[in-house]
Design a protein around this motif. Structure first.
Motif, PDB file in Angstrom:
ATOM      1  N   LYS A 215       7.456  23.641  -0.993  1.00 23.39           N
ATOM      2  CA  LYS A 215       6.149  23.160  -0.523  1.00 23.39           C
ATOM      3  C   LYS A 215       6.191  21.666  -0.206  1.00 23.39           C
ATOM      4  O   LYS A 215       5.559  21.200   0.730  1.00 23.39           O
ATOM      5  N   LEU A 216       6.914  20.933  -1.031  1.00 21.13           N
ATOM      6  CA  LEU A 216       7.009  19.484  -0.821  1.00 21.13           C
ATOM      7  C   LEU A 216       7.850  19.189   0.423  1.00 21.13           C
ATOM      8  O   LEU A 216       7.480  18.353   1.254  1.00 21.13           O
ATOM      9  N   THR A 217       8.963  19.890   0.544  1.00 23.73           N
ATOM     10  CA  THR A 217       9.851  19.667   1.696  1.00 23.73           C
ATOM     11  C   THR A 217       9.113  20.004   2.985  1.00 23.73           C
ATOM     12  O   THR A 217       9.210  19.275   3.978  1.00 23.73           O
ATOM     13  N   LYS A 218       8.337  21.104   2.951  1.00 28.07           N
ATOM     14  CA  LYS A 218       7.567  21.489   4.146  1.00 28.07           C
ATOM     15  C   LYS A 218       6.557  20.410   4.496  1.00 28.07           C
ATOM     16  O   LYS A 218       6.381  20.044   5.651  1.00 28.07           O
ATOM     17  N   ALA A 219       5.856  19.895   3.472  1.00 25.79           N
ATOM     18  CA  ALA A 219       4.858  18.839   3.716  1.00 25.79           C
ATOM     19  C   ALA A 219       5.544  17.614   4.306  1.00 25.79           C
ATOM     20  O   ALA A 219       5.036  16.989   5.247  1.00 25.79           O
TER      21      ALA A 219
ATOM     22  N   LYS B 298       0.834  -1.200   0.000  1.00 30.16           N
ATOM     23  CA  LYS B 298       0.000   0.000   0.000  1.00 30.16           C
ATOM     24  C   LYS B 298       0.877   1.261   0.000  1.00 30.16           C
ATOM     25  O   LYS B 298       1.739   1.417   0.851  1.00 30.16           O
ATOM     26  N   CYS B 299       0.596   2.109  -0.965  1.00 29.87           N
ATOM     27  CA  CYS B 299       1.514   3.234  -1.214  1.00 29.87           C
ATOM     28  C   CYS B 299       0.746   4.553  -1.314  1.00 29.87           C
ATOM     29  O   CYS B 299      -0.343   4.613  -1.885  1.00 29.87           O
ATOM     30  N   LEU B 300       1.314   5.589  -0.744  1.00 29.14           N
ATOM     31  CA  LEU B 300       0.785   6.951  -0.890  1.00 29.14           C
ATOM     32  C   LEU B 300       1.833   7.809  -1.593  1.00 29.14           C
ATOM     33  O   LEU B 300       3.008   7.791  -1.219  1.00 29.14           O
ATOM     34  N   ILE B 301       1.392   8.543  -2.603  1.00 23.18           N
ATOM     35  CA  ILE B 301       2.284   9.467  -3.311  1.00 23.18           C
ATOM     36  C   ILE B 301       1.872  10.900  -2.982  1.00 23.18           C
ATOM     37  O   ILE B 301       0.710  11.280  -3.175  1.00 23.18           O
ATOM     38  N   ILE B 302       2.825  11.666  -2.483  1.00 27.62           N
ATOM     39  CA  ILE B 302       2.585  13.071  -2.148  1.00 27.62           C
ATOM     40  C   ILE B 302       3.402  13.921  -3.126  1.00 27.62           C
ATOM     41  O   ILE B 302       4.606  13.692  -3.281  1.00 27.62           O
ATOM     42  N   TYR B 303       2.728  14.869  -3.802  1.00 34.48           N
ATOM     43  CA  TYR B 303       3.480  15.598  -4.815  1.00 34.48           C
ATOM     44  C   TYR B 303       3.071  17.064  -4.909  1.00 34.48           C
ATOM     45  O   TYR B 303       2.003  17.465  -4.433  1.00 34.48           O
TER      46      TYR B 303
ATOM     47  N   ASP C  10      -1.151  20.146  -0.889  1.00 34.95           N
ATOM     48  CA  ASP C  10      -2.202  20.968  -0.275  1.00 34.95           C
ATOM     49  C   ASP C  10      -3.316  20.129   0.345  1.00 34.95           C
ATOM     50  O   ASP C  10      -4.151  20.640   1.068  1.00 34.95           O
ATOM     51  N   ARG C  11      -3.345  18.855   0.039  1.00 34.09           N
ATOM     52  CA  ARG C  11      -4.447  18.017   0.526  1.00 34.09           C
ATOM     53  C   ARG C  11      -3.932  16.839   1.362  1.00 34.09           C
ATOM     54  O   ARG C  11      -4.487  15.768   1.331  1.00 34.09           O
ATOM     55  N   VAL C  12      -2.878  17.098   2.100  1.00 30.24           N
ATOM     56  CA  VAL C  12      -2.216  15.967   2.733  1.00 30.24           C
ATOM     57  C   VAL C  12      -2.279  16.024   4.264  1.00 30.24           C
ATOM     58  O   VAL C  12      -1.979  15.048   4.941  1.00 30.24           O
ATOM     59  N   GLN C  13      -2.774  17.157   4.792  1.00 29.87           N
ATOM     60  CA  GLN C  13      -2.728  17.393   6.242  1.00 29.87           C
ATOM     61  C   GLN C  13      -3.335  16.240   7.042  1.00 29.87           C
ATOM     62  O   GLN C  13      -2.805  15.842   8.074  1.00 29.87           O
TER      63      GLN C  13
END
Ligand SMILES: Cc1cc2nc3c(=O)[nH]c(=O)nc-3n(C[C@H](O)[C@H](O)[C@H](O)COP(=O)(O)O)c2cc1C
Length: 148
Positions: A62-66, A3-8, A35-38
């Motif tokens: 933005k990615l590094t912050k997330a 199971k995998c989640l990709i954040i981009y 923006d939709r990962v919180q």
């Protein structure tokens, strides 16, 4: 399939979004923009992928912050990017950060993405047409190796 989640994050031409979508299609991974990962619960996933375009030699802030919002310690993660040059060495800084946060980095992928930043705009951009079908096929192969 694991199971995998990709954040981009993808804003310049949607190049990295194309990769993320192709990867999801090939692996059944869930994808979310930064923006939709919180509210994402990382514990649900065995593998997390982090990807964005490259600005000034690094993944988007933005990615590094997330990424910093999450506890990635002990997680299997992978990194991907698109950039004008497609240089995979651009992934190094984010890989370093993830390792320092205790994640296990199991893969790194990069390809070219259409780039009209700065002076390149004057000449119609570089890496026009990228990511192309070969790039997307390579991205699909890459994630299948990660998740099976
Ligand atoms: C502000 C800015 C800085 C960039 N810096 C680089 C860079 O240092 N090296 C590079 O190869 N491409 C660079 N690019 C090109 C982007 O990384 C490339 O177009 C990428 O595919 C954009 O991804 P996206 O459409 O998913 O946002 C830059 C683009 C922008 C807008």
């Amino acid at each position: 399939m694991k199971k995998c989640l990709i954040i981009y994050s993808s804003y310049h031409h949607g190049n990295t979004a194309k990769l993320a979508n192709a990867m999801a299609e090939a692996s059944g991974a869930e994808i979310r923009t930064v923006d939709r990962v919180q509210d994402a619960d990382l514990d649900q996933y065995e593998i997390i992928g982090f990807g964005s375009g490259i600005a000034y030699g690094k993944h988007y802030d933005k990615l590094t912050k997330a990424m910093n919002q999450f506890r990635v310690q002990g997680k299997d993660v992978f990194v991907f990017s698109t950039s004008g040059t497609g240089n995979i060495n651009y992934n190094a800084a984010l890989i370093d950060l993830l390792k320092k946060s205790g994640a296990s980095v199991i893969g790194s992928f990069a390809c070219k993405g259409y780039d009209t930043f700065g002076p390149f705009k004057l000449i119609g951009g570089v890496s026009k047409g990228h990511p192309n079908s070969d790039d997307l096929a390579a991205a699909k192969k890459f994630i299948q190796r990660m998740t099976t």
